[in-house]
Each structure stands twice: as structure tokens, then as C-alpha cells.
Design an enzyme around this catalytic site. Sequence first.
Site, PDB file in Angstrom:
ATOM      1  N   ASP A 110       0.846  -1.195   0.000  1.00  0.00           N
ATOM      2  CA  ASP A 110       0.000   0.000   0.000  1.00  0.00           C
ATOM      3  C   ASP A 110       0.880   1.242   0.000  1.00  0.00           C
ATOM      4  O   ASP A 110       2.048   1.188   0.383  1.00  0.00           O
ATOM      5  CB  ASP A 110      -0.938   0.021   1.214  1.00  0.00           C
ATOM      6  CG  ASP A 110      -0.192   0.094   2.536  1.00  0.00           C
ATOM      7  OD1 ASP A 110       0.816  -0.618   2.699  1.00  0.00           O
ATOM      8  OD2 ASP A 110      -0.597   0.884   3.407  1.00  0.00           O
ATOM      9  N   GLU A 176      -0.176  -0.835   5.893  1.00  0.00           N
ATOM     10  CA  GLU A 176       0.876  -0.266   6.747  1.00  0.00           C
ATOM     11  C   GLU A 176       0.682   1.232   6.904  1.00  0.00           C
ATOM     12  O   GLU A 176       0.817   1.777   8.002  1.00  0.00           O
ATOM     13  CB  GLU A 176       2.258  -0.566   6.145  1.00  0.00           C
ATOM     14  CG  GLU A 176       3.409  -0.389   7.134  1.00  0.00           C
ATOM     15  CD  GLU A 176       3.862   1.059   7.299  1.00  0.00           C
ATOM     16  OE1 GLU A 176       4.470   1.360   8.337  1.00  0.00           O
ATOM     17  OE2 GLU A 176       3.614   1.888   6.409  1.00  0.00           O
TER      18      GLU A 176
HETATM   19  N1  BES Z   1       8.556   3.153   5.816  1.00  0.00           N
HETATM   20  C1  BES Z   1       7.876   4.036   6.694  1.00  0.00           C
HETATM   21  C2  BES Z   1       8.514   4.135   8.062  1.00  0.00           C
HETATM   22  C3  BES Z   1       9.934   4.632   8.105  1.00  0.00           C
HETATM   23  C4  BES Z   1      10.398   5.608   7.249  1.00  0.00           C
HETATM   24  C5  BES Z   1      10.789   4.117   9.047  1.00  0.00           C
HETATM   25  C6  BES Z   1      11.708   6.039   7.323  1.00  0.00           C
HETATM   26  C7  BES Z   1      12.083   4.547   9.125  1.00  0.00           C
HETATM   27  C8  BES Z   1      12.549   5.510   8.267  1.00  0.00           C
HETATM   28  C9  BES Z   1       6.434   3.571   6.852  1.00  0.00           C
HETATM   29  O1  BES Z   1       5.836   3.240   5.630  1.00  0.00           O
HETATM   30  C10 BES Z   1       5.602   4.682   7.429  1.00  0.00           C
HETATM   31  O2  BES Z   1       5.509   5.708   6.827  1.00  0.00           O
HETATM   32  N2  BES Z   1       4.980   4.415   8.547  1.00  0.00           N
HETATM   33  C11 BES Z   1       4.019   5.286   9.124  1.00  0.00           C
HETATM   34  C12 BES Z   1       3.328   4.445  10.135  1.00  0.00           C
HETATM   35  C13 BES Z   1       1.978   4.817  10.544  1.00  0.00           C
HETATM   36  C14 BES Z   1       1.059   5.309   9.533  1.00  0.00           C
HETATM   37  C15 BES Z   1       1.376   3.767  11.439  1.00  0.00           C
HETATM   38  C16 BES Z   1       4.693   6.465   9.776  1.00  0.00           C
HETATM   39  O3  BES Z   1       5.811   6.355  10.292  1.00  0.00           O
HETATM   40  O4  BES Z   1       4.080   7.541   9.779  1.00  0.00           O
HETATM   41 MN    MN Z   2       7.013   2.052   4.492  1.00  0.00          MN
HETATM   42 MN    MN Z   3       5.231   5.196   4.677  1.00  0.00          MN
END
Ligand code: BES
Ligand code: MN
Ligand code: MN
Length: 491
Positions: A110, A176
Site C-alpha cells: 500500500d 501499513e
Molecule cells: N517506511 C515508513 C517508516 C519509516 C520511514 C521508518 C523512514 C524509518 C525511516 C512507513 O511506511 C511509514 O511511513 N509508517 C508510518 C506508520 C503509521 C502510519 C502507522 C509512519 O511512520 O508515519
Molecule cells: Mn514504508
Molecule cells: Mn510510509
Amino acid sequence: MSESAEMFARENGERFVAELKELLRIPSIATDPARVGDVRRAAEFCRSELERIGMRRARLVETSTEEQIVTGVDGVSRVVPLRLGHPLVLAEWMEAGAGAPTVLCYGHYDVQPAEPLDEWLSPPFEPTERNGNLYARGAVDDKGQMWMHVKALESLFAAGEGRLPVNVRVVIEGEEEVGGEGIAAFVRAHGEELQADVALVSDTEMFAPDLPTLCVGLRGMIYTEIEVRGARTDLHSGMYGGAVPNPFVALAQIIARLKDETGRILIPGIYDTVQAPTEAELAAWRALPFDEEEYRETEVGSTELVGEAGYSVLERTWARPTLDVHGMPGGFVGAGAKTVIPARAVAKVSLRLVPDMTPAETFDQLQRYVGEIAPKGVEVEVRLIHAGDPIVVSTDNVYVHAATEAMRVVWGKETVFVRGGGSIPIVGDFVRELGIPTVMMGFGLPDDNLHAPNEKFHLENFHHGIQSILGFLTRVGAARQTEAAERDNGR
Ligand code: BES
Ligand code: MN
Ligand code: MN
């Protein structure tokens, strides 16, 4: 003679990118109800490719959790899902033989919404190559990175004439970016289907170009909505202004008391369980190639950086909790002017958490505090949208060593260990529910524009990433075979 996996990946690199572009054309935006069909199409795209390369039991698993009973016009009651979640993609190959370890490969198909659309130099769902980068929504987060796993597996299958050097399970989720609970529910209910010795996650960044990086910590989060209600209905601001509460003003007053000017969160008790990083970790962070002024100027583009005094930018974003406001829906936001006192106002507010904070306790503290500071004359409600635990993973195990060795060969450099400020909620469940270590080997770059217009993936990182991942899988397989052989020799 079978060619090596490395060579197969090099020779087929262009095709790998072409396939990735096809996947990127599918707008699998998890949060958009109009896109459920596209989200499912992306899931099926991944499933069928996993099957084609030789994975077994490639399947979609539905994640709708809540159910309700609906009585139709025919008078018959049926149990129907209340919310149809986006499916998980699962596959496995468990034929590596006795004693062989199992690697759980995780990714998500996604993507974030693409708005604001007019800031994209090429359309978000028309993947376009420019200057060695592939631009598209999801290019690096996480379709491109997840595709590296699939293509590393394909290369290993090709080199092994249909066999892999390790057992592999694959789980790719479709919620996610919306904090969906579907995968967590699956882990709790069917943990045995994901049982493995180690999880491999490629959904993080490299600290700098050409600097192989393992991410060893993620912040957790609670994502909430604060709703303020005033009058029974919207009111003419001239007829009523001055005598009735304005929910937006009340909400602004609440928000203004959540953090002080130095960036310190004012919610009582919020810092009580925050663990400081170790001296060794802090020393390692100080040695990283990072210049706060350059970060401000080129990566952020603001006149000043903000945040808690006494902490470096890396500490503030990796090891300190923070609070942000994402949007305030409601009221009048159309063109021109409308003189109205809205009956309600909403703010989307999240907190990022660090060990040992818990989402439940943090939400409790926020809710209590907002109740206390709410101005007179309005009703306030704080709702939890989604939550995830913070996590710090171990760096001292054979899998981390396999990863750093694989990356040394590909990048010719020693790996740096960093934390990430973002969140990947399921990683906490891998560690806690499945009890397995996680290796977060990601190949994004700091300027990849995650969640923003002009998201990109540096194509060299895509290809180097595939080499690193297949090197990792090969080493994990070899390590355990050596251990088993040594045991068999009675050593
Ligand atoms: N891949 C990211 C998280 C991430 C980015 C970790 C850069 C470390 C470095 C993930 O897809 C993301 O964006 N997660 C969301 C989680 C949430 C919506 C539960 C976030 O961090 O905002
Ligand atoms: Mn991600
Ligand atoms: Mn993300």
C-alpha cells in the site's frame, strides 16, 4: 551450470525495473475507499509474481476483523464484515532441509495518497526515470523495496535451479500506511504461519548515499483526533459572535498548550518512562556524517530547526517523543469568505513514542490532560485512530553479522547502525509475538521524498539492494549449515 544469483540479478535488472513500474502504476492507496479495487489488484500482482518465481502457497489472506449482523429487506439476518480490510499477501518456500533457518521477508504494497498533485513533476502513478531515479508514489515506500525482496528470491531460485539457500516466508501487507491492525491480528491468531528465525524488513533508509545502513530502532506512535463541539449547529458569526464558544479557537488554545516554545511536550508524565540511548549509541551517532546546518538548508528548507534544547537533531528524531498536528478538518475552507461559527472542529494529532513508552499509557495521559485544559463552553473528545509500539532491536546476532557482511561486499564499506524516526508497527509484533530478531536493511535515501510529492527510488540502490539481500539470504543459509556440520562432526 547454473549462473550465480548475482549475475542473474545483473542481467535481468532492466526487466526487474520494468515490472516494478507496472506495480507502481496501480494506485494502491490504502486510506482511500475509492481505491479498494486497486489495492487488491496490487496484492494480486505481488501474489502471482511470488507464485511465478517458485514460491509455494502464494495466497491472499483477508484481514477484515470486525463483523456485524445485518437484517436485509428479505428479513434474513446475515453476518457481514463491518470493514473489509486490505488483504495480506503470503507465500513460503520451506524445502531447504533439516536445520536450515527460516527468514521472514516483510514489506507493504500500500502507498500514501499522492496529494498535492500539482507539485509532482511527473504524475505519481506514471513511473518516470530521471537522473538515475525512478519517480512514483510508492517507489521507495515500499513497493520498490519490497520488490527487491521478490527479485532477490527470483535470482536465488534461478541460480539454485528451483531451490533457495534458506527457508523463506513472505508477508506483504496492504495497510501499513493506515496503521491497519489486520497483520497484527494475523500474527496473533496464526503466528505459526509466520514462524521464522529472523525477519528481514526493507522499509527504512540509508543514512547517506553509499553508506550501508541497518536501522535498529523505530519510534512508535499514537494517532488521534481531538474533536471540540460548541453550539448545536453552525451559527452566523455576526449574529452570535461574541456570545458563543468557537470550537476552532478552543481547539487552537488546547493545541497551544500541548507543547511549549522549546518543543517540550507539556502532557504530565509523558517523559516518565523514556529511556536514554546508551553512551555507546550516542557516541556512534556523533560519529555519523551529519551536519545540522546542511540538513536544515538542503533537506528541510526552513529558516530554523526547532526542538528540545540539549538534544541533537538525531536524538530529537530518533530517541525523544514528539507531538505533531497534521490537519484541522472542519469549518469553512472553500474559496473566498463565509462568516460562520462552526459547531465543531477537529485536529488530527499524533505522538511519536520511544522505548519504554506504551501507546495505551500515552493515550491515557493525552486524554486526561486535554480534558483538564479544555476551555469552558465546549465539549472535547479524544479518539484513538491507530497505535504502534516503539522498538529497539538487538545488533548482536548472526543475522546482523550476515547483513553487514553482505553489504560490505556490495558497497565496499562498513555498515552504520542508526534508528529511524518513523514507525513500522508490525516490527514490534515480530519481536514480541513471534520472538524473533529483525534485520531492518533499507535502501531509501534521505531525499527520497517519502509521503511527499516527487517520491523517488535511486535505481542504483534498487540494484545494490537486491545484491545485498540475496547476499544476506545466502549467508544466513550458509551460517546455519556450517553450525549444523560442526554439530554433526561432534565439535
Ligand atoms: N517506511 C515508513 C517508516 C519509516 C520511514 C521508518 C523512514 C524509518 C525511516 C512507513 O511506511 C511509514 O511511513 N509508517 C508510518 C506508520 C503509521 C502510519 C502507522 C509512519 O511512520 O508515519
Ligand atoms: Mn514504508
Ligand atoms: Mn510510509
